[in-house]
Write a protein that holds these residues in place. Structure first.
Motif, PDB file in Angstrom:
ATOM      1  N   TRP A   8      -0.262  10.634   3.137  1.00 46.40           N
ATOM      2  CA  TRP A   8       0.690  10.378   2.348  1.00 46.40           C
ATOM      3  C   TRP A   8       1.585   9.042   2.789  1.00 46.40           C
ATOM      4  N   TYR A   9       1.680   8.230   1.754  1.00 43.09           N
ATOM      5  CA  TYR A   9       2.426   7.131   2.076  1.00 43.09           C
ATOM      6  C   TYR A   9       3.538   6.740   1.114  1.00 43.09           C
ATOM      7  N   VAL A  10       4.512   6.324   1.580  1.00 41.82           N
ATOM      8  CA  VAL A  10       5.543   6.224   0.861  1.00 41.82           C
ATOM      9  C   VAL A  10       6.316   4.827   0.775  1.00 41.82           C
ATOM     10  N   GLN A  11       7.170   4.412  -0.309  1.00 39.87           N
ATOM     11  CA  GLN A  11       7.652   3.022  -0.478  1.00 39.87           C
ATOM     12  C   GLN A  11       8.995   3.437  -0.984  1.00 39.87           C
ATOM     13  N   TYR A  12       9.987   3.037   0.139  1.00 39.29           N
ATOM     14  CA  TYR A  12      11.366   3.115  -0.478  1.00 39.29           C
ATOM     15  C   TYR A  12      11.722   1.985  -1.106  1.00 39.29           C
ATOM     16  N   SER A  13      12.915   1.682  -1.748  1.00 41.29           N
ATOM     17  CA  SER A  13      13.283   0.746  -2.604  1.00 41.29           C
ATOM     18  C   SER A  13      13.405  -0.453  -1.550  1.00 41.29           C
ATOM     19  N   ARG A  14      12.715  -1.577  -2.013  1.00 39.82           N
ATOM     20  CA  ARG A  14      12.953  -2.778  -1.493  1.00 39.82           C
ATOM     21  C   ARG A  14      12.103  -2.872   0.096  1.00 39.82           C
ATOM     22  N   GLN A  15      11.649  -1.760   0.215  1.00 37.75           N
ATOM     23  CA  GLN A  15      10.785  -1.741   1.495  1.00 37.75           C
ATOM     24  C   GLN A  15       9.241  -1.772   1.222  1.00 37.75           C
ATOM     25  N   GLY A  57      -6.537   5.938   9.093  1.00 36.39           N
ATOM     26  CA  GLY A  57      -5.717   6.256   7.936  1.00 36.39           C
ATOM     27  C   GLY A  57      -4.414   5.375   7.916  1.00 36.39           C
ATOM     28  N   GLU A  58      -4.032   4.746   8.959  1.00 35.63           N
ATOM     29  CA  GLU A  58      -2.704   4.140   8.972  1.00 35.63           C
ATOM     30  C   GLU A  58      -2.820   2.502   8.826  1.00 35.63           C
ATOM     31  N   LEU A  59      -2.331   2.125   7.533  1.00 35.30           N
ATOM     32  CA  LEU A  59      -2.609   0.804   7.424  1.00 35.30           C
ATOM     33  C   LEU A  59      -0.959   0.314   7.153  1.00 35.30           C
ATOM     34  N   PHE A  60      -0.909  -0.997   7.487  1.00 35.82           N
ATOM     35  CA  PHE A  60       0.450  -1.534   7.472  1.00 35.82           C
ATOM     36  C   PHE A  60       0.292  -2.934   6.628  1.00 35.82           C
ATOM     37  N   PHE A  61       1.221  -2.442   5.628  1.00 37.51           N
ATOM     38  CA  PHE A  61       1.259  -3.311   4.500  1.00 37.51           C
ATOM     39  C   PHE A  61       2.064  -4.568   4.468  1.00 37.51           C
ATOM     40  N   GLY A  62       1.770  -5.695   3.806  1.00 37.50           N
ATOM     41  CA  GLY A  62       2.764  -6.671   3.531  1.00 37.50           C
ATOM     42  C   GLY A  62       3.486  -6.405   2.261  1.00 37.50           C
ATOM     43  N   GLU A  63       4.127  -7.503   2.041  1.00 36.88           N
ATOM     44  CA  GLU A  63       5.216  -7.320   0.700  1.00 36.88           C
ATOM     45  C   GLU A  63       4.479  -7.681  -0.585  1.00 36.88           C
ATOM     46  N   GLY A  64       3.400  -8.168  -0.477  1.00 40.16           N
ATOM     47  CA  GLY A  64       2.609  -8.612  -1.494  1.00 40.16           C
ATOM     48  C   GLY A  64       2.894  -9.821  -2.244  1.00 40.16           C
ATOM     49  N   SER A  65       1.824 -10.434  -2.909  1.00 35.97           N
ATOM     50  CA  SER A  65       2.081 -11.640  -3.594  1.00 35.97           C
ATOM     51  C   SER A  65       1.747 -11.105  -5.116  1.00 35.97           C
ATOM     52  N   ARG A  66       2.596 -11.585  -5.840  1.00 35.76           N
ATOM     53  CA  ARG A  66       2.666 -11.318  -7.223  1.00 35.76           C
ATOM     54  C   ARG A  66       2.055 -12.450  -8.126  1.00 35.76           C
ATOM     55  N   LEU A  67       0.837 -12.196  -8.546  1.00 34.73           N
ATOM     56  CA  LEU A  67       0.173 -12.974  -9.483  1.00 34.73           C
ATOM     57  C   LEU A  67       0.444 -12.778 -10.999  1.00 34.73           C
ATOM     58  N   THR A  68       0.773 -14.069 -11.648  1.00 35.10           N
ATOM     59  CA  THR A  68       0.872 -13.884 -13.083  1.00 35.10           C
ATOM     60  C   THR A  68       0.051 -14.849 -13.767  1.00 35.10           C
ATOM     61  N   LEU A 128       9.819   9.774  -6.966  1.00 34.15           N
ATOM     62  CA  LEU A 128      10.729  10.889  -6.641  1.00 34.15           C
ATOM     63  C   LEU A 128      12.030  10.339  -6.858  1.00 34.15           C
ATOM     64  N   SER A 129      13.033  11.041  -7.756  1.00 35.66           N
ATOM     65  CA  SER A 129      14.477  10.857  -7.996  1.00 35.66           C
ATOM     66  C   SER A 129      15.298  11.988  -7.472  1.00 35.66           C
ATOM     67  N   ASP A 172      15.638  10.504   0.224  1.00 39.42           N
ATOM     68  CA  ASP A 172      14.037  10.844  -0.268  1.00 39.42           C
ATOM     69  C   ASP A 172      13.470  10.156  -1.472  1.00 39.42           C
ATOM     70  N   SER A 173      14.709   9.426  -2.333  1.00 34.95           N
ATOM     71  CA  SER A 173      14.207   8.853  -3.474  1.00 34.95           C
ATOM     72  C   SER A 173      13.213   7.778  -2.937  1.00 34.95           C
ATOM     73  N   ALA A 174      12.060   7.767  -3.513  1.00 32.73           N
ATOM     74  CA  ALA A 174      10.997   6.684  -3.287  1.00 32.73           C
ATOM     75  C   ALA A 174       9.867   7.023  -3.765  1.00 32.73           C
ATOM     76  N   MET A 175       9.130   6.115  -4.041  1.00 32.58           N
ATOM     77  CA  MET A 175       7.731   6.202  -4.579  1.00 32.58           C
ATOM     78  C   MET A 175       6.703   6.884  -3.702  1.00 32.58           C
ATOM     79  N   TYR A 176       6.038   7.902  -3.803  1.00 35.05           N
ATOM     80  CA  TYR A 176       5.000   8.360  -2.945  1.00 35.05           C
ATOM     81  C   TYR A 176       3.681   8.526  -3.546  1.00 35.05           C
TER      82      TYR A 176
END
Lengths: 112, 114
Positions: free
Chosen positions: A35-42, B101-112, A108-109, A81-85
């Protein structure tokens, strides 16, 4: 082929209520689930992996091979816990190379 | 410790042009992964590089290509851009060897693509 299904795009729960984020997978071999999680602005980050059988931030997930599921659970939801999972499956593709396949995610909200 | 860095943050191109996105992994990581995150489609695996070699490729046309440099940084090239290439492109890194299984992600590049 590897496939991960997260049936809910959005899940809203009240603070203190139990949470269950569903994940089903399709894979012919022995899967590794995450499971991966993305909190707001992270950034997107690893929350937990099935092989560790650990509890992170109160979340647990059990791999059920019979039901091909890896649902994420928490007994009492918190606002933070509100985030994208995202559920992810690690396995070998047809070409024999390892690949991490993600589901489409569940937002999740937690309502105060 | 610096995380995964990606550039540019935003990129606007027109159909038919080429886009180049760059990624620097965490120091000590030899594997770099590219994912496309288009609206409503989640993260779609594009490419995996390790020790300078392409190890795996997702179900994308050949106009998506890339490479990994000796310092383990990576470049993703998208040729003959199409409107549906508009997306957030995420780069991730991990230690080489057995994948945990642990990947460390960047913030991304948004392409339009217009």
């Amino acid at each position: 082929a590897q496939r991960v299904t997260q049936p809910e795009k959005l899940l809203s729960v009240f603070k203190g209520a139990p949470v269950e984020l569903k994940c089903n997978y399709s894979y012919s071999g022995s899967p590794e689930l995450f499971w991966y999680v993305q909190y707001s602005r992270q950034r997107l980050q690893l929350l937990l992996r099935h092989i560790s059988r650990e509890s992170i931030k109160g979340f647990t997930a059990d791999l059920n091979k019979g039901e091909t599921s890896f649902h994420l659970k928490k007994p009492f939801a918190q606002e933070e816990d509100s985030a994208m999972y995202y559920c992810a499956l690690g396995g070998y593709s047809g070409a024999g190379s390892y690949q991490l396949t993600f589901g489409k995610g569940t937002k999740l909200s937690v309502i105060p | 410790e610096a995380g995964v860095t990606q550039s540019p943050t935003h990129l606007i191109k027109t159909r038919g042009q080429q886009a180049t996105l760059r990624c620097s992994p965490i120091s000590g990581h030899t594997s770099v992964y590219w994912y496309q995150q288009a609206l409503g489609l989640g993260l779609q695996f594009l490419l995996w590089y390790d020790e300078g070699e392409e190890r795996n490729r997702g179900n994308f046309p050949p106009r998506f290509s890339g490479r990994q440099f000796p310092n383990y940084s990576s470049e993703l090239n998208v040729n003959a851009l199409e409107l549906e290439d508009s997306a957030l492109y995420l780069c991730a890194s991990s230690l080489g060897g057995r994948f945990t299984g642990e990947l460390f992600f960047g913030e991304g590049s948004r392409l339009t693509v217009l």
